[in-house]
Design a protein around this motif. Structure first.
Motif, short mmCIF file in Angstrom:
data_model
loop_
_atom_site.label_atom_id
_atom_site.label_comp_id
_atom_site.label_asym_id
_atom_site.label_seq_id
_atom_site.Cartn_x
_atom_site.Cartn_y
_atom_site.Cartn_z
N PHE A 388 44.40 13.48 19.03
CA PHE A 388 43.49 13.38 20.10
C PHE A 388 43.47 14.12 21.21
O PHE A 388 42.55 14.93 21.94
CB PHE A 388 43.28 11.75 20.72
N ASP A 389 44.68 14.34 21.80
CA ASP A 389 45.09 15.20 23.05
C ASP A 389 44.88 16.70 22.41
O ASP A 389 44.30 17.45 23.36
CB ASP A 389 46.52 14.94 23.48
N THR A 392 41.10 17.43 22.19
CA THR A 392 40.62 17.63 23.66
C THR A 392 40.86 18.89 24.44
O THR A 392 39.80 19.35 24.71
CB THR A 392 40.99 16.25 24.40
N ILE A 393 41.90 19.48 24.33
CA ILE A 393 42.50 20.73 24.66
C ILE A 393 41.73 21.85 24.05
O ILE A 393 41.12 22.78 24.82
CB ILE A 393 43.74 20.99 25.18
N ASP A 395 39.06 21.80 22.64
CA ASP A 395 37.43 21.69 22.77
C ASP A 395 37.31 22.44 24.06
O ASP A 395 36.33 23.02 24.34
CB ASP A 395 37.04 20.28 22.83
N TRP B 20 39.20 23.64 34.65
CA TRP B 20 39.57 22.41 33.73
C TRP B 20 41.02 22.23 33.41
O TRP B 20 41.44 21.23 33.21
CB TRP B 20 38.73 22.32 32.19
N GLN B 52 40.16 6.01 19.65
CA GLN B 52 40.63 7.20 18.91
C GLN B 52 42.20 7.12 18.96
O GLN B 52 42.98 7.12 18.08
CB GLN B 52 39.82 8.46 18.92
N ALA B 74 48.28 8.53 23.50
CA ALA B 74 47.76 9.77 23.73
C ALA B 74 47.83 10.07 25.08
O ALA B 74 47.53 9.10 25.84
CB ALA B 74 46.12 10.01 23.08
N ILE B 76 46.26 12.41 27.35
CA ILE B 76 45.20 12.38 28.02
C ILE B 76 44.63 10.92 28.22
O ILE B 76 44.14 10.47 29.63
CB ILE B 76 44.21 13.62 27.43
N ARG B 117 32.90 10.56 22.05
CA ARG B 117 34.30 10.84 22.41
C ARG B 117 35.31 9.96 21.77
O ARG B 117 36.34 10.19 21.57
CB ARG B 117 34.50 10.78 24.08
#
Lengths: 449, 138
Positions: A388-389, A392-393, A395, B20, B52, B74, B76, B117
């Protein structure tokens, strides 16, 4: 002397002309050969710039970066030819099919049935009425599980699937087993992600009523030996359903050559629209199977006492179908055939090899699924990091990948992981994009470690 | 500090970063500093559904205030959990139930609230408010 000289000059001239003729012919011959060589190569090489220009979405930006779309396994992008076919339908052809006597209705009925024939030819099915329009692969499998199950499955029967199936090819059978008191048997895989064919043979028995396996794994990329799977089942008179959702964008599926009894796929993974898919079924089974859903279009006569159902394929197509979707799917098939599935397979294999070798060079990366025979799908995990991490990056860098369990939780359990990052390539992807992705992945790993 | 004051503090911290990458690095660091949930609470019944990535959340009531501890596999997500814990932990059930949590939008993480998401920030907030509600009616 002068005369001799003249003669000599003339002979020389003659010689030169002959020489010129010889070289001209040689040049032309060689050139012609070269031309024909180039022409024959053209049929197996993809003009990548031309192809990319046909996919409007590939020029959009995501998070400020030019989109790199590596989630083709989830859904593929659509070429302008497909988009145009759908728009053309709504602008020029919209009417309901199989019903009206008016011109529009008759025109679109012909066009829709022509789309069915396009699909029939693409799959090399014997009859057009063996092609059933559905909502997609999931719908197709549900149709078979429900209808075939109603007719043929009873208590104690066995159904064989594999460990690498998508939930769509597990749940309909699991539910059927619960309803009927049948038993679900699962073909195990090895650590490379290949089916254990010996184990499969052992599972086949007189109790087995149907085998349902995927052509290509959506996670591992494994291309299963479906022809052999079918032959082994047929030796015991057991029909086989092949889930072709991941296969049709990459490879030619010839249902007669495979001798598949059922073959399903979704249009949207084949560069066509969402909401439409195909179930191919052998006439002998489809004729015996009861309708799955009933309603408009599926009947010959209806009284309150009894209904006589229509012949194939309408028996299985209740209600107004996704007509625009059918037109879009036919356009997608024509498009793919214009490029050529052989050229697509060869080019995607190049991308697969290139990306696999680049990924293997990164510390901590482990590829899940290392079958000898693979399509352009790569799942991987990075030691100590969560998919997932990473997703995300990536993306944030404009790179679309898939993360998670990919609707294959039993497969994740098999490998003892929560999920993977998956990149899946189409013929519009490039090695330059893979380079960008590798740089992005290294950056993500650095940020997250 | 009130919930709004903590939210304002976080908004100011995030304002330092204009790209970001800085924001995510900050979030990742915050994840690393999250007060971990005790191992005995990392059980399936403490797992928040709809993520997720996995998130374990535990709460208890101390002197009329709800204390949250949490963890995620995770990093993040863990950063986002840390933010939520920092904002909501150590407040009364009523304060938690009524919190508007507008800071999520203001620090540019709104995309994480979209259901596609599936990282479960929404589920996380819902779970924390449910816990608060449960303490209130007890």
């Amino acid at each position: 002397m002068l005369l001799f000289d003249k003669k000599k000059t003339s002979a020389l001239k003659h010689f030169i002309i002959l020489q010129f003729k010889f070289y001209l012919e040689l040049f032309l011959t060689l050139h012609f050969q070269k031309m024909t060589t180039i022409n024959s190569i053209d049929k197996t090489i993809i003009d990548i710039q031309k192809v990319r220009a046909q996919f409007p979405i590939l020029s959009r930006r995501v998070n400020g970066k030019l989109l790199i779309y590596f989630d083709n396994g989830a859904t593929a992008q659509k070429p302008i030819q497909v988009i145009d076919a759908i728009v053309y339908y709504y602008i020029n052809q919209n009417a309901n099919i199989h019903r009206g006597v008016h011109t529009l209705s008759q025109e679109i009925t012909v066009a829709y049935e022509h789309a069915r024939v396009t699909i029939q030819k693409h799959l090399n099915a014997e009859h057009a009425h063996e092609i059933i329009f559905t909502k997609g692969t999931t719908d197709s499998i549900n149709l078979v599980a429900h209808s075939f199950g109603k007719k043929y499955i009873t208590k104690g029967d066995e159904i064989i699937i594999s460990e690498m199936e998508h939930h769509s090819n597990i749940l309909p059978w699991q539910q059927l087993c619960e309803e009927k008191g049948a038993i679900l048997k699962v073909i195990p895989i090895n650590d490379s992600g290949e089916l254990l064919m010996d184990e499969y043979e052992k599972l086949l028995s007189s109790k087995t009523k149907i085998v349902s396996v995927t052509h290509i794994s959506n996670v591992l990329g494994t291309i299963n030996p479906v022809k052999e799977i079918i032959a082994l089942a047929h030796a015991k008179n057991i029909p086989v359903l092949i889930d072709g959702a991941q296969a049709v964008p990459h490879t030619k599926a010839d249902v007669q050559e495979l001798d598949a009894d059922f073959y399903c796929f979704s249009a949207h993974k084949l560069f066509g629209p969402t909401g439409v898919g195909i179930l191919y079924g052998k006439e002998k089974y489809l004729n015996e199977m009861p309708p799955y859903q009933v309603g408009g279009g599926t009947i010959k006569t209806v009284t309150f006492a009894k209904t006589e159902y229509a012949d194939l394929p309408l028996k299985f197509e209740a209600g107004t179908p996704h007509i625009a979707g059918g037109m879009g799917l036919a356009a997608a098939i024509n498009y793919v055939n214009e490029i050529g599935l052989d050229a697509i397979a060869a080019y995607e294999h190049e991308l697969l090899v290139y990306a696999t070798s680049a990924l293997n060079k990164i510390n901590g990366v482990k590829i899940i699924g290392e079958a000898a025979n693979k399509a352009s799908v790569i799942s991987f995990v990075v030691e100590g990091l969560h998919p997932f991490d990473l997703g995300t990056i990536l993306d944030q860098l404009g790179i679309a990948v898939r993360t998670g369990h990919h609707c294959t939780q039993p497969l994740m359990q098999r490998f003892g992981i929560q999920g993977t990052v998956r990149v899946s390539f189409a013929f519009y992807n490039t090695k330059e994009e893979i380079d960008e992705f590798i740089i992005g992945l290294e950056r993500a790993i650095k940020m997250l470690s | 500090m009130s919930i709004e004051e903590i939210e304002q503090e976080i908004i100011e911290e995030f304002e330092i970063f204009d790209d970001w990458m800085g924001k995510y690095e900050f979030l990742i660091d915050m994840g690393k500093s999250l007060p971990m949930i005790e191992e005995k609470y990392k059980t399936d019944d403490k797992l928040i559904k709809g993520c997720q990535s996995r998130v374990w959340m535990h709460s208890e009531l101390k002197d009329g205030k709800v204390i949250f501890t949490a963890d995620s596999d995770a990093i993040i997500t863990k950063g986002m959990v840390a933010l939520m814990v920092r904002v909501l932990s150590n407040h009364t059930p009523d304060e938690i139930i009524n919190a508007k949590l507008e800071f999520v939008d203001k620090i540019g993480l709104t995309q994480h609230l979209s259901p596609t998401r599936s990282n479960g920030l929404v589920s996380m907030i819902k779970q924390m408010k449910m816990d608060a509600l449960a303490y209130k009616v007890k």
